[in-house]
Scaffold this motif. Structure first.
Motif, short mmCIF file in Angstrom:
data_model
loop_
_atom_site.label_atom_id
_atom_site.label_comp_id
_atom_site.label_asym_id
_atom_site.label_seq_id
_atom_site.Cartn_x
_atom_site.Cartn_y
_atom_site.Cartn_z
N TYR A 1 49.90 44.45 41.14
CA TYR A 1 49.35 45.64 41.77
C TYR A 1 49.85 45.85 43.19
O TYR A 1 49.41 46.78 43.88
CB TYR A 1 47.81 45.58 41.74
CG TYR A 1 47.28 45.66 40.33
CD1 TYR A 1 47.12 46.89 39.70
CD2 TYR A 1 46.99 44.51 39.60
CE1 TYR A 1 46.66 46.98 38.41
CE2 TYR A 1 46.54 44.59 38.29
CZ TYR A 1 46.37 45.82 37.70
OH TYR A 1 45.94 45.90 36.40
N LEU A 2 50.77 45.00 43.62
CA LEU A 2 51.43 45.22 44.91
C LEU A 2 52.38 46.41 44.81
O LEU A 2 52.92 46.69 43.73
CB LEU A 2 52.22 43.98 45.33
CG LEU A 2 51.45 42.87 46.04
CD1 LEU A 2 52.30 41.61 46.13
CD2 LEU A 2 51.02 43.32 47.43
N PRO A 3 52.63 47.11 45.91
CA PRO A 3 53.62 48.20 45.88
C PRO A 3 54.99 47.68 45.48
O PRO A 3 55.33 46.52 45.74
CB PRO A 3 53.62 48.70 47.34
CG PRO A 3 52.36 48.23 47.93
CD PRO A 3 52.00 46.96 47.23
N GLU A 4 55.79 48.53 44.86
CA GLU A 4 57.11 48.12 44.39
C GLU A 4 58.04 47.71 45.53
O GLU A 4 58.97 46.94 45.32
CB GLU A 4 57.76 49.25 43.58
CG GLU A 4 57.06 49.52 42.25
CD GLU A 4 57.76 50.60 41.45
OE1 GLU A 4 58.81 51.10 41.92
OE2 GLU A 4 57.27 50.93 40.35
N ASP A 5 57.77 48.24 46.73
CA ASP A 5 58.64 47.90 47.85
C ASP A 5 58.13 46.72 48.67
O ASP A 5 58.69 46.40 49.72
CB ASP A 5 58.83 49.11 48.77
CG ASP A 5 57.51 49.63 49.34
OD1 ASP A 5 56.44 49.17 48.87
OD2 ASP A 5 57.55 50.49 50.24
N ALA A 6 57.06 46.06 48.22
CA ALA A 6 56.58 44.86 48.91
C ALA A 6 57.67 43.78 48.85
O ALA A 6 58.31 43.60 47.80
CB ALA A 6 55.29 44.36 48.27
N PRO A 7 57.90 43.05 49.95
CA PRO A 7 58.99 42.05 49.97
C PRO A 7 58.93 41.05 48.81
O PRO A 7 59.96 40.73 48.22
CB PRO A 7 58.78 41.35 51.32
CG PRO A 7 58.14 42.38 52.18
CD PRO A 7 57.25 43.16 51.26
N SER A 8 57.73 40.55 48.49
CA SER A 8 57.64 39.57 47.40
C SER A 8 57.95 40.20 46.05
O SER A 8 58.52 39.55 45.17
CB SER A 8 56.24 38.93 47.38
OG SER A 8 55.24 39.91 47.18
N THR A 9 57.58 41.46 45.86
CA THR A 9 57.89 42.15 44.61
C THR A 9 59.40 42.34 44.45
O THR A 9 59.96 42.11 43.37
CB THR A 9 57.20 43.53 44.57
OG1 THR A 9 55.80 43.36 44.76
CG2 THR A 9 57.44 44.23 43.25
N VAL A 10 60.06 42.74 45.53
CA VAL A 10 61.52 42.88 45.52
C VAL A 10 62.17 41.53 45.23
O VAL A 10 63.13 41.44 44.44
CB VAL A 10 62.01 43.44 46.87
CG1 VAL A 10 63.54 43.46 46.91
CG2 VAL A 10 61.46 44.84 47.10
N ALA A 11 61.64 40.47 45.86
CA ALA A 11 62.21 39.13 45.67
C ALA A 11 62.08 38.67 44.21
O ALA A 11 63.00 38.06 43.66
CB ALA A 11 61.52 38.13 46.60
N VAL A 12 60.94 38.96 43.60
CA VAL A 12 60.74 38.59 42.18
C VAL A 12 61.76 39.32 41.30
O VAL A 12 62.35 38.72 40.40
CB VAL A 12 59.30 38.92 41.74
CG1 VAL A 12 59.17 38.80 40.22
CG2 VAL A 12 58.30 38.00 42.42
N ASP A 13 61.97 40.60 41.57
CA ASP A 13 62.94 41.38 40.78
C ASP A 13 64.34 40.79 40.91
O ASP A 13 65.08 40.68 39.91
CB ASP A 13 62.95 42.84 41.24
CG ASP A 13 61.65 43.56 40.90
OD1 ASP A 13 60.94 43.08 40.00
OD2 ASP A 13 61.36 44.59 41.55
N VAL A 14 64.71 40.41 42.14
CA VAL A 14 66.04 39.82 42.37
C VAL A 14 66.17 38.50 41.63
O VAL A 14 67.20 38.23 40.98
CB VAL A 14 66.29 39.63 43.88
CG1 VAL A 14 67.57 38.82 44.11
CG2 VAL A 14 66.39 40.97 44.59
N MET A 15 65.15 37.66 41.70
CA MET A 15 65.22 36.36 41.06
C MET A 15 65.31 36.49 39.54
O MET A 15 66.05 35.75 38.88
CB MET A 15 64.02 35.50 41.44
CG MET A 15 64.19 34.04 41.04
SD MET A 15 62.70 33.06 41.24
CE MET A 15 61.68 33.73 39.94
N GLU A 16 64.55 37.43 38.97
CA GLU A 16 64.60 37.62 37.53
C GLU A 16 65.97 38.10 37.06
O GLU A 16 66.38 37.80 35.93
CB GLU A 16 63.50 38.61 37.10
CG GLU A 16 62.10 38.02 37.21
CD GLU A 16 61.02 39.02 36.82
OE1 GLU A 16 61.35 40.22 36.65
OE2 GLU A 16 59.85 38.61 36.68
N GLU A 17 66.67 38.84 37.91
CA GLU A 17 68.02 39.28 37.57
C GLU A 17 69.03 38.14 37.68
O GLU A 17 69.99 38.07 36.91
CB GLU A 17 68.45 40.42 38.50
CG GLU A 17 67.71 41.73 38.26
CD GLU A 17 68.13 42.80 39.25
OE1 GLU A 17 69.06 42.54 40.05
OE2 GLU A 17 67.54 43.90 39.24
#
Length: 677
Positions: free
Chosen positions: A34-50
């Motif tokens: 439920y964090l915003p998509e531009d939250a640093p941790s959310t961005v980091a999770v997306d990068v790691m999953e890629e």
């Protein structure tokens, strides 16, 4: 009235459909989503999953009294469980042929200490409850498991069960309260049927959303019942009054609908727009709950104004046949006694309002779900693991790869940070002198992708708090001194982002709530001063409620703090509306003191019934829920309803009398009685 049978049938059909369809709505137990998509941790999770196939561990398993060989056997058993991946232990960091005495003892003791083995692993999201059951089967009762996946599994198992348990306790309590407030044994069933139908329809409409949060599933239906039950009470009390004057039930109901329409609409509007403010939160769990409550209030309003009249007129003879004498004596001369303390009540408000406001802003907050209760297995397991291995919170750091020397310097700098027990990285788990290209992919895969080097920093902190958040800032700052672009993630990092997100939301939501309710009150009373008096009364009760944890030196779940500041204001301002509307009406025919006395005598019981129902809902949630967020919301709601009742009964009369002339001059067509006080 002309189509009452078809209306009753249609609402029941919709309720049945809603009750069935709700089981197809999925429930999300992960706050991070439920964090915003531009939250640093959310961005980091997306990068790691890629970049990486292996996700971050979300559970730790401790096996007691085992040799190295036995620990490796347990590791194989855990890896064999469907849904468990990335099981990590000593053998992933060192050659097990080397005697443990010759290895780095600090690194070893993070995984093997006093013949206790500690594994880190990943439990697949969405199936935590079922997978955790399999883990428990493998490790038995004597061993322990803790972590984010455990918290989610507990929530998955208990949310629906606890909601049903809370409802089973709450409904009989509400029925008893309503029986005391009515003159018919079955009339309370009409109240509950009208709101119950709207709750089921609301639950069914969630199918169009597709997913709700566990907070919404646990809290929204019960809150909808507690907050909107007043609408049904207003209508049927008015219906009972007109039945004494009009023989035709349909005509009596029509008059009752007309009379109660303004009060019900004003009450529903303040709650509706108060909850609407939650939908503007960036932390979308508030928006999720807000949307459901907004739908619920609207559907309850429609049900009370359309379904309940049709139902009541269709089955009114049941009310007649089960009538009884009033079970509660009339509240006579209560107003006279209350008015004796009006000056002390006003002075008390002046004394407490500023300290309460300051104290509620200084409370220590938790931004996640908090610790599991110690009487549960999850709570006992957490304590057991921390007693041997201490607090261990993994923080994942990703930096650009390709520079082994710089990576080694960064790892050394991170290991020197206070509260860092160890760092898992290629340079210390394998060797900085061995090129990764020479090794098997299975060895390098946890540490390197095509673009990034990944390392895990083990922090000796809780998942949240000043120490944890300060360390996150230090880790990020240290990494940025070596690299231009870094990504940091983990449970602590997500909670750090939640903290900053909800702190911004707090100001916006509170402002929107106060402004929207003030506008509705302004329109309802056509007065500039009455909204100020009402909001001051209810907001003071909110501040006192939220200041209690500070004075008790207890931490408060921030989501509960954020939601209750809106919910309490939106839900309990109805008490003030009911009270002030009666006072304003009487004030046109009598002096202020006489009007306020009669208002207290006539409305104190109705307000008490409403407050006792809302308070019962809160305390039942608090007592029955093992989820710290839901439990916190329940305690705050229960206490807040009682505080709001006290403020409306004791402080609001004082304010109305003290500022009577100001109210008269700032209210359009006040037409107050001119005979003096």
């Amino acid at each position: 009235m002309k189509h009452r049978k078809s209306i009753v049938s249609s609402f029941f059909i919709l309720a049945i459909i809603g009750g069935i369809v709700q089981f197809a709505v999925s429930v999300n137990y992960n706050l991070v989503d439920y964090l915003p998509e531009d939250a640093p941790s959310t961005v980091a999770v997306d990068v790691m999953e890629e970049e990486f196939d292996d996700p971050v561990a979300n559970a730790r398993v401790m096996i007691r009294d085992v040799s190295v060989a036995e620990a490796l056997d347990y590791k194989r058993k855990l890896e064999a469980i469907d849904g468990v991946s990335g099981v990590m232990w000593l053998d992933d960091l060192m050659d097990m042929k080397i005697p443990l005495e010759m290895a780095d003892q600090d690194a070893i003791e993070s995984y093997y200490k006093q013949e206790n083995a500690l594994f880190s692993l990943r439990v697949r999201e969405g199936d935590e409850a079922a997978i955790m059951d399999q883990i428990y089967d493998v490790i038995g009762e004597e061993n322990a498991v803790t972590g984010e996946a455990v918290n989610t599994a507990v929530s998955q198992k208990m949310a629906f069960k606890e909601t049903l348990f809370a409802a089973s306790l709450l409904v009989p309590i509400i029925i008893v309260i309503l029986i005391l407030s009515t003159n018919s044994w079955v009339e309370p069933l009409f109240f509950l049927t009208a709101i119950g139908v709207s709750i089921l329809i609301n639950l069914g409409t969630n199918i169009f959303i597709g997913e709700v949060s566990f907070v919404t599933q646990s809290v929204a239906p019960i809150l909808q019942l507690a907050v909107s039950l007043d609408y049904a009470i207003f209508l049927l009390h008015s219906f009972s009054d007109f039945r004494r004057r009009v023989s035709d039930p349909a005509k009596a109901m029509g008059l009752a609908m007309k009379e109660s329409f303004p009060a019900i609409t004003a009450s529903a509007s303040t709650t509706f727009f108060g909850f609407m403010a939650l939908t503007f939160m960036n932390f979308e769990i508030g928006a999720d709950l807000g949307l459901n409550l907004v739908k619920g209030i609207f559907l309850s309003y429609v049900s009370v104004m359309i379904f309940l009249p049709a139902l009541t007129v269709t089955f009114y003879h049941w009310i007649d046949r089960t009538s009884h004498r009033p079970l509660v004596p009339e509240f006579k001369n209560v107003g006279r006694r209350v008015l004796k303390v009006r000056i002390p009540a006003f002075l008390l408000l002046l004394v407490i309002i500023i300290p309460a406001f300051l104290a509620q802003s200084q409370t220590t907050f938790l931004y996640g779900v908090g610790d599991q209760p110690e009487h549960t297995r999850a709570g006992k397991d957490q304590v057991a693991i921390e007693e041997i291995f201490g607090k261990q919170t993994p923080v994942v750091l990703m930096v650009p790869n390709g520079d082994i020397a710089r990576e080694e310097k960064l790892v050394q700098a991170l290991e020197e940070l206070p509260r860092v027990s160890s760092v898992d990285a290629y340079v210390n788990a394998v060797s900085p002198v061995i090129p990764s290209d020479y090794l098997d992919e299975k060895v390098t895969e946890p540490f390197y992708s095509e673009t990034f080097a990944r390392m895990i920093v083990h922090a000796e902190t809780d998942t949240e708090g000043d120490a944890a958040f300060s360390l996150i800032e230090k880790i990020e700052k240290t990494a940025e001194s070596y690299y231009d672009k870094v990504y940091i993630l983990g449970e602590s990092v997500s909670l750090y982002d939640i903290k900053h997100t909800v702190e911004k939301d707090n100001h916006l939501v509170n402002l929107l709530t106060v402004v929207t309710i003030a506008v509705i009150l302004l329109i309802t009373f056509r007065s500039v001063s009455i909204p100020v008096v009402l909001l001051m009364t209810i907001q003071a009760s909110v501040w006192v409620n939220l200041s209690v944890p500070y004075f008790m030196d207890a931490s408060l779940v921030y989501i509960g703090y954020l939601l209750i500041s809106t919910i309490q204001l939106a839900a309990t301002v109805d008490y003030g509306i009911l009270f002030t509307e009666k006072y304003r009406s009487l004030r046109q025919h009598m002096p202020a003191l006489k009007a306020i006395k009669q208002t207290i005598d006539e409305k104190i019981f109705a307000i008490f019934i409403s407050a006792s129902i809302l308070s019962s809902v809160g305390f039942i949630l608090w007592l029955t829920s093992t989820n710290p967020i839901v439990s916190s919301i329940g305690l705050l709601l229960g206490r807040g309803a009682l505080l709001a009742f006290g403020m409306v009964v004791f402080v609001l009369p004082a304010l109305l009398v003290i500022f009577d002339r100001v109210i008269e001059k700032t209210t359009w067509k006040a037409n107050f009685y001119k005979g003096g006080k």
